[in-house]
Design a protein around this motif. Structure first.
Motif, PDB file in Angstrom:
ATOM      1  N   LYS A 125       0.944  -1.092   0.074  1.00 23.01           N
ATOM      2  CA  LYS A 125       0.048  -0.058   0.051  1.00 23.01           C
ATOM      3  C   LYS A 125       0.886   1.122  -0.190  1.00 23.01           C
ATOM      4  O   LYS A 125       0.397   2.138  -0.755  1.00 23.01           O
ATOM      5  N   ILE A 144     -12.726   4.510   0.271  1.00 23.92           N
ATOM      6  CA  ILE A 144     -11.036   4.357  -0.045  1.00 23.92           C
ATOM      7  C   ILE A 144     -10.041   5.273   0.881  1.00 23.92           C
ATOM      8  O   ILE A 144      -9.171   4.622   1.051  1.00 23.92           O
ATOM      9  N   TRP A 197      -9.637   3.735   4.047  1.00 20.42           N
ATOM     10  CA  TRP A 197      -9.037   2.481   4.181  1.00 20.42           C
ATOM     11  C   TRP A 197      -7.536   2.773   3.877  1.00 20.42           C
ATOM     12  O   TRP A 197      -6.244   2.302   4.414  1.00 20.42           O
TER      13      TRP A 197
END
Length: 264
Positions: free
Chosen positions: A123, A239, A242
């Motif tokens: 990520k 989004i 997250w």
């Protein structure tokens, strides 16, 4: 603007025009961190005698966090700490080095920012590549005052400064205010520019125009069109929460820190 930046900009990026006895050039150079880092830290025979090159260094905050900085030592008794906005590398702040030629100046990167930060998670690698920050470690001002206080402590311990000033731009206005609220002896004077009051309000604005995340001053027409669709606004928010691993409604309220400020 530092002379060496002007020279490089005119040479490699093209001069645009001359007005009011000033030189205007393609400001993309300021966003090229590698070029700016080299220009600010490489000695040049063309620099004035009073100018100094930046010294690169870092301050260890804990076992997993290091703050990287560039220090300009002018032999001054005043220290100026300059903090940038979200997703800004410290090198973009070069104009402030020329703006205050008689002060010792420190430019620094927050966690998840800058050339020195190397993301560890997938990520982090993806968000660093496409947004300029590692969203897996950025806390949106919930903990970033740690960098401010640690870097300040580093330089105050090095030298007995008579004055310590701070310039906080946007994101840094919040972190500097929080640092001063937590440790009232941090700064003698503060300048804030473009601060946002509450994370909840800021993210609502971003959901209405997602392009603001990458271009806070302008956003985009396309982003605003997408933001008019309620399901998409909801999706953008999901989004975002997250990516940063946090609920935006529980984010920092900067007004609380501003209310505690004890300096002009």
């Amino acid at each position: 603007m530092p002379e060496y930046v002007l020279e490089h900009a005119k040479k490699d990026f093209g001069q645009l025009s001359r007005e009011f006895n000033g030189t205007f050039f393609n400001t993309k150079i300021l966003k090229n961190s590698k070029v700016m880092r080299t220009l600010m830290t490489t000695p040049s025979r063309k620099l004035r005698a009073s100018a100094t090159c930046g010294q690169l260094g870092s301050t260890k905050i804990d076992k997993n966090l290091t703050a990287y900085w560039t220090y300009f030592n002018r032999g001054s008794d005043t220290l100026l700490l300059v903090g940038g906005g979200l997703a800004n590398d410290r090198d973009i702040l070069a104009p402030f080095v020329a703006m205050f030629p008689t002060y010792d100046i420190v430019l620094f990167d927050y966690r998840g920012h800058g050339l020195n930060h190397k993301p560890r998670s997938l990520k982090g690698k993806v968000t660093k590549r496409y947004t300029g920050i590692d969203c897996s470690v950025v806390t949106l001002c919930n903990k970033e005052e740690e960098e401010v206080l640690s870097v300040l402590s580093e330089f105050k311990n090095r030298k007995n400064y008579k004055n310590t000033f701070g310039i906080g731009l946007c994101y840094s206005a919040v972190t500097f205010a929080k640092a001063q609220a937590v440790c009232p002896n941090s700064f003698d004077k503060l300048i804030f520019d473009g601060s946002w009051p509450m994370l909840k309000e800021l993210t609502q604005k971003f959901c209405k125009d997602p392009k603001l995340f990458l271009d806070p001053q302008r956003g985009s027409t396309t982003g605003r069109l997408f933001g008019r669709i309620p399901p998409l606004r909801w999706l953008f928010r999901i989004i975002g929460e997250w990516l940063f691993g946090m609920k935006f409604d529980k984010g920092i309220n900067a007004l609380e820190s501003f209310a505690k400020l004890n300096v002009p």
